[in-house]
Design an enzyme around this catalytic site. Sequence first.
Site, mmCIF file in Angstrom:
data_model
loop_
_atom_site.group_PDB
_atom_site.id
_atom_site.type_symbol
_atom_site.label_atom_id
_atom_site.label_comp_id
_atom_site.label_asym_id
_atom_site.label_seq_id
_atom_site.Cartn_x
_atom_site.Cartn_y
_atom_site.Cartn_z
ATOM 1 N N CYS A 35 0.786 -1.244 0.000
ATOM 2 C CA CYS A 35 0.000 0.000 0.000
ATOM 3 C C CYS A 35 0.813 1.287 0.000
ATOM 4 O O CYS A 35 0.730 2.092 -0.932
ATOM 5 C CB CYS A 35 -0.945 0.002 1.197
ATOM 6 S SG CYS A 35 -2.223 -1.266 1.139
ATOM 7 N N HIS A 40 -2.289 7.116 3.935
ATOM 8 C CA HIS A 40 -1.282 6.065 4.131
ATOM 9 C C HIS A 40 0.131 6.501 3.818
ATOM 10 O O HIS A 40 1.014 5.673 3.566
ATOM 11 C CB HIS A 40 -1.641 4.821 3.306
ATOM 12 C CG HIS A 40 -1.475 3.534 4.081
ATOM 13 N ND1 HIS A 40 -0.490 2.617 3.804
ATOM 14 C CD2 HIS A 40 -2.176 3.028 5.112
ATOM 15 C CE1 HIS A 40 -0.590 1.588 4.622
ATOM 16 N NE2 HIS A 40 -1.605 1.818 5.436
#
Length: 477
Positions: free
Chosen positions: A94, A161
């Site tokens: 990610c 993120h």
Amino acid sequence: MSNPTDASETALGNMVARRTLLAGTVALGLAGGVAQAASTAASRSPNIIYIIADDLGVYDLGCYGQTKIRTPNIDRMASQGMQFTQAYGGAPICSPSRCALMTGRHMGHASIRDNFALAGGVVGYKGQEKIRRANLPDQEPTVASLLKDQGYVTGLVGKWHLDGYAPAAVPTRHGFDEFHGWLTQTEKTQGYFPEKWYEGTTLLDVPGNVGEGRAVYETDIVTDQSCDFIRRHRQKPFFLTVAYNAPHSPYVTPAEGDYGGEPWGRSEKTYAAMIEFLDAGVGSILRTLEELGLDEDTVVFFSSDHGPRSEPTAEQTDVVTFFNSHGPLRGYKRELYEGGIRVPLIARWPGHIAAGVKEDTPVYHPDFLPTAIGLAGKSISVVTDGHDLTPILLGERGPFERLLYWETYEPAFWQAARQGKWKIVRPVGSSRLELYDLAADPSEKRDVAAKYPDIVSKLSAMLVTEHRPSREYPIAL
């Protein structure tokens, strides 16, 4: 419902004060007269929307061959625009993949190269586990900061993120005028029924989810706030990143939707429903553009961050195998074989990008930054490892060849690069080199390194030159 120009609609309580049980009802209503906005394509740069799913496999979508899960809205995007058949994420996990998307740097140059840092970074906790994470540094340009400097209104809804555990590494410090979403460093903002949600740097309660309530689904929050952003900023060029968490595990939905009656396991039904909610969200965004008269003024991209994950346990079957989420490709998330890094990529811009085109040029996440600048019609000096795809999108130029590079660190360092049909892989923790002819062997079943030593020599040299030492990832080649 209030008029969409009413600023109070941006308040979280108003935006998520309902629970959507059927994916087909995600769209918010529009007040009369809003759809009368005139086209401004001739007088301004286009709006740019990038929709990114999490852990979605290429073959989870009908337009790429999925037969069990229905994705009519994403399929419509493909039929009305360009569908890339050989697109890649920036990394097989990610954070680094999103770093490549936002900064235009590949993993040999990126500031974030893995979900966890080997050194440096900021120490924090994931549950009870003490770990290090890197974060996006203040000085690094992003797509958002560059477009903001050119007069775009910029927004991010959903997953960032790129903050790690650094309190200041938030989207509003990296070019986004607005941020509505969740951060790695704040656990109560995470999950499919988050108790809290950020509005900029302000942390708000999510009505109905506080105290482990399940009133409002994260996918719906992202959809609703994305549509609200579009309505409020329809008069100016805008850049919006729509970062869904779906269908990342754990597999959770408020309802099984169209799949409740299928003779499948619970995990399979839930996974399919998560994609149904995701697809409905894409449909809501497209309908909002159409109703506001912004269709021909807006380039919409849809992609995923990397390949699907595979987590068979005693309670959860191997869902991605059941749905053939990685198709004929070898590998899964966290791997540098094709199944770990290949992603769907669709681009839609009615009246500008030809409908129904399938494009075979290998492309990847670092290309988005220069492409966004190219679409905006701007001339900006910025260092990037990507390539401006605007001429391909507009049908002005055919395929081209260049090097694509990846590295990752789980469970140990390994590398891969592609040039033309050739892909070289230095497997995890190994000095051995593998070579694959992706034109003849897209599943990477036959290592032909021994047959083509000259190509191995050429590409292996690039594995060395494309890797730059990093404080957080101190690997010496």
